[in-house]
Every structure is written in C-alpha cells, then in structure tokens.
Design a protein around this motif. Structure first.
Motif, PDB file in Angstrom:
ATOM      1  N   TRP A  10       8.862  -5.372 -11.132  1.00 16.00           N
ATOM      2  CA  TRP A  10       8.662  -4.193 -11.955  1.00 16.00           C
ATOM      3  C   TRP A  10       7.230  -4.202 -12.477  1.00 16.00           C
ATOM      4  CZ3 TRP A  10       7.322  -5.493 -16.922  1.00 16.00           C
ATOM      5  CH2 TRP A  10       7.701  -6.746 -17.388  1.00 16.00           C
ATOM      6  N   ALA A  11       6.761  -3.041 -12.930  1.00 22.65           N
ATOM      7  CA  ALA A  11       5.372  -2.912 -13.373  1.00 22.65           C
ATOM      8  C   ALA A  11       5.280  -1.953 -14.552  1.00 22.65           C
ATOM      9  CB  ALA A  11       4.487  -2.414 -12.225  1.00 22.65           C
ATOM     10  N   HIS A  16       0.802  -1.215   0.000  1.00 22.86           N
ATOM     11  CA  HIS A  16       0.000   0.000   0.000  1.00 22.86           C
ATOM     12  C   HIS A  16       0.837   1.267   0.000  1.00 22.86           C
ATOM     13  CE1 HIS A  16      -3.010  -3.011   0.966  1.00 22.86           C
ATOM     14  NE2 HIS A  16      -3.923  -2.130   0.662  1.00 22.86           N
ATOM     15  N   GLY A  17       2.122   1.160   0.280  1.00 25.14           N
ATOM     16  CA  GLY A  17       2.973   2.332   0.184  1.00 25.14           C
ATOM     17  C   GLY A  17       3.571   2.512  -1.197  1.00 25.14           C
ATOM     18  N   GLN A  18       3.269   1.583  -2.114  1.00 29.25           N
ATOM     19  CA  GLN A  18       3.955   1.569  -3.389  1.00 29.25           C
ATOM     20  C   GLN A  18       3.263   2.409  -4.455  1.00 29.25           C
ATOM     21  OE1 GLN A  18       4.467  -2.515  -4.408  1.00 29.25           O
ATOM     22  NE2 GLN A  18       5.433  -3.023  -2.465  1.00 29.25           N
ATOM     23  N   ALA A  19       2.127   2.984  -4.164  1.00 31.48           N
ATOM     24  CA  ALA A  19       1.391   3.758  -5.159  1.00 31.48           C
ATOM     25  C   ALA A  19       2.214   4.951  -5.629  1.00 31.48           C
ATOM     26  CB  ALA A  19       0.070   4.239  -4.571  1.00 31.48           C
ATOM     27  N   SER A  39       7.217   1.408 -13.319  1.00 33.15           N
ATOM     28  CA  SER A  39       7.963   1.597 -12.071  1.00 33.15           C
ATOM     29  C   SER A  39       8.783   0.357 -11.767  1.00 33.15           C
ATOM     30  CB  SER A  39       7.013   1.896 -10.897  1.00 33.15           C
ATOM     31  OG  SER A  39       6.233   0.755 -10.580  1.00 33.15           O
ATOM     32  N   THR A  40       9.803   0.553 -10.948  1.00 32.68           N
ATOM     33  CA  THR A  40      10.657  -0.551 -10.530  1.00 32.68           C
ATOM     34  C   THR A  40      11.256  -0.228  -9.172  1.00 32.68           C
ATOM     35  OG1 THR A  40      12.500  -1.991 -11.183  1.00 32.68           O
ATOM     36  CG2 THR A  40      12.752   0.369 -11.601  1.00 32.68           C
ATOM     37  N   LEU A  97      11.033   3.848  -8.015  1.00 34.31           N
ATOM     38  CA  LEU A  97      11.046   4.955  -8.955  1.00 34.31           C
ATOM     39  C   LEU A  97      10.155   4.617 -10.133  1.00 34.31           C
ATOM     40  CD1 LEU A  97      14.842   5.897  -9.083  1.00 34.31           C
ATOM     41  CD2 LEU A  97      13.045   6.955  -7.700  1.00 34.31           C
ATOM     42  N   GLY A  98       9.562   5.658 -10.729  1.00 29.94           N
ATOM     43  CA  GLY A  98       8.686   5.409 -11.856  1.00 29.94           C
ATOM     44  C   GLY A  98       8.573   6.617 -12.767  1.00 29.94           C
TER      45      GLY A  98
END
Length: 300
Positions: free
Chosen positions: A286-287, A18-21, A274-275, A255-256
């Motif tokens: 990664w996304a 949930h902190g990755q947004a 992002s990765t 980062l993204g």
C-alpha cells in the motif's frame, strides 16, 4: 504521484511497477506559460514475492521517497501541452530469508529521474490566462511520453536497489470528458524497457512490455477543491534472466483516492493513497503520500 511510483519500484525490485501509476487530471487544459514547482513525499510498505525456485523468501520492504519536480504548460503549435522533469530520492529498508538465513539491507540515494511530455490534440486549445475563464471542457484527447533514465543509485551485487540500471519508455493515450462537475478519464499505455546487463553480478535481465489502463472518476466540489477515485489494471512485464524466463505472468489491479486543494492563487496541496485489490503474484503493498505545488508565471 512519482514519489509513490519510485517507492513501488523499490518495494517490487525488477517487477511490474510502471503500470501502477494513478495520475488523475493528467489530460486537462492549463493556461500557457505557467511554471510548477513540486515537492512530494510518499511512503510504501509491502511484501515481495519471488519465483518458487528462488532462495529468497518472506521478503518485506518499506520505502520513504521524496521528489523534486519542475513542470511548465506549453503552447505546441496552438495545442496545450506540458513538460515535466522529476528528480526522486528514496530511503529503503528490507528484510528477507535467503537460503534459510535472515538478511536485511538499508539504502539511501537518488532514484531514476523521470521526464514527461504530453500534448492535448483535441478539445484543449492553447489559451492565455486571460482567455482561460471562458473555456469549458468537453472531451479532451491527448497523448504523452514518459521516460526514466538509468541514473539512480545501483549496486549490481544487491537485489534491493533504488535505481533500475535501464531505460524505460511509456507512450500513452489520454481521453478526458467533463459533464458539469464530473470528469471521467481513461489512460491506456504501454511501457517498454531496455536490457539491464549488470543484474546480480553481470547477469542480463530483460522485461517484456507492460500494458496498462488507468481510470479516474473526478468530482470538482468548487474550483479550488477536487477529489478522485482511481483504478489501474496492468498486465505483462514478465522477466527473464540470462534468457531463462520467469514462470510469473504478472496481472494486477490497484485502487486509490486523490484529493487536491488550492490554498492560494500560487499554492496547492494534494493527498493520495492506493492499495492492491487483485494480484496474480503474492506482491502486496500500500502507499500514501502528500505533495505541495507552487506555481508562477503566465500572468498569475
């Protein structure tokens, strides 16, 4: 962005997602009364780490996630705001070694729906579309609340699931400042979780709060095209199962990049990726994703 978050939630089951947004322009002024229909797709692939004492080793997961969402810009007693509801669906497949034996699992279904409300308290008054052309952004300060409901597909006998079987609540503060075509955003937040009382055949899974901060450097090339460099740092989310705390103390940096283009008065497309660049644990993924948006109402 929620498609990417859903995918991350499956790649890192019961972990700090949930902190990755990474959501640039979350706190911007939008003319009142505009409706937004969003269709998004995200793909995520990565390795998943478990406690050293766990029999699960060499876990790898890939996820295809789609999302259907509706949002509307609001007049909240003279302040600009937005409300959003999102329904994700995902297909996930994973492989791992469990107690020395190879295992795999594939699943398709609905993920936990997302609801979000945000209000800008300073620097972004509620404006009609006729008033909006004279508006110039300075500093905006706002706040938001995001809630996920435990309605996604969940099987308590499996570790890899699409739903999480628990509520989460994320209050956050947003600060956005514009200097010509450059916008800087800072979004600190904290996510709280309820207990999952049916984790792996009736065990109780608890998660400590996750503390996060997003930063975005946005450049508007012209009104129809903008791009952003994004970063997020998050810490916390230590888990315990039946009262026994994990040895992990998650701490991560991602980062993204994001780019958005309005192709007409009513439509726009957005690309993002992002990765991870720092992981205290061995989770590494990664996304990538794309979203299409259609807007109407409010005088458009």
């Amino acid at each position: 962005m929620w498609a990417g978050l859903v995918a991350a939630a499956i790649v890192l089951p019961e972990r700090s997602v949930h902190g990755q947004a990474l959501e640039p322009r979350s706190y911007a002024n939008t003319p009142v009364g505009i409706n937004f229909l969003l269709l998004g797709y995200g793909y995520t692939e990565g390795d998943v780490a478990f406690d050293a004492s766990s029999p699960v080793k060499d876990a790898k997961v890939n996820v295809h996630a789609g999302i259907l969402a509706y949002a509307r810009s609001l007049d909240v007693w003279g302040l600009s705001g937005k409300v959003l509801a999102a329904l994700p669906v995902a297909e996930a497949s994973g492989t791992a070694t469990v107690a020395g034996q190879g295992r795999d699992r594939q699943i398709l279904g609905l993920a936990d729906p997302v609801f979000r409300l945000s209000v800008n308290f300073l620097g972004a008054p509620a404006l009609s579309i006729e008033e909006y052309p004279t508006y110039r952004q300075g500093v905006i300060i706002g706040a938001g609340l995001q809630v996920t409901a435990p309605l996604g597909q969940y099987d308590s006998t499996k570790l890899l699931n699409i739903g999480t079987n628990r509520w989460s609540f994320k209050p956050e503060l947003g600060v956005s400042g514009a200097w010509g075509p450059v916008i800087l955003e800072l979004i600190p937040g904290v996510t709280f979780f309820t207990k999952n009382d049916d984790f792996l055949d009736g065990k109780a899974l608890e998660k400590e709060p996750i503390y996060s901060v997003q930063g975005h450097l946005i450049y508007e090339f012209f009104p129809a095209l903008w791009a952003s460099l994004n970063a997020t740092y998050y810490v916390g989310g230590r888990t315990s199962i039946d009262g026994e705390k994990s040895d992990e103390r998650p701490e991560n940096v991602r980062l993204g990049v994001t780019a958005a283009l309005s192709v007409s008065r009513h439509q726009s497309i957005k690309f993002y990726g992002s990765t991870g660049v720092y992981n205290r644990t061995d989770n590494d993924f990664w996304a990538l994703g794309i979203a299409w948006q259609y807007r109407w109402g409010g005088g458009l």
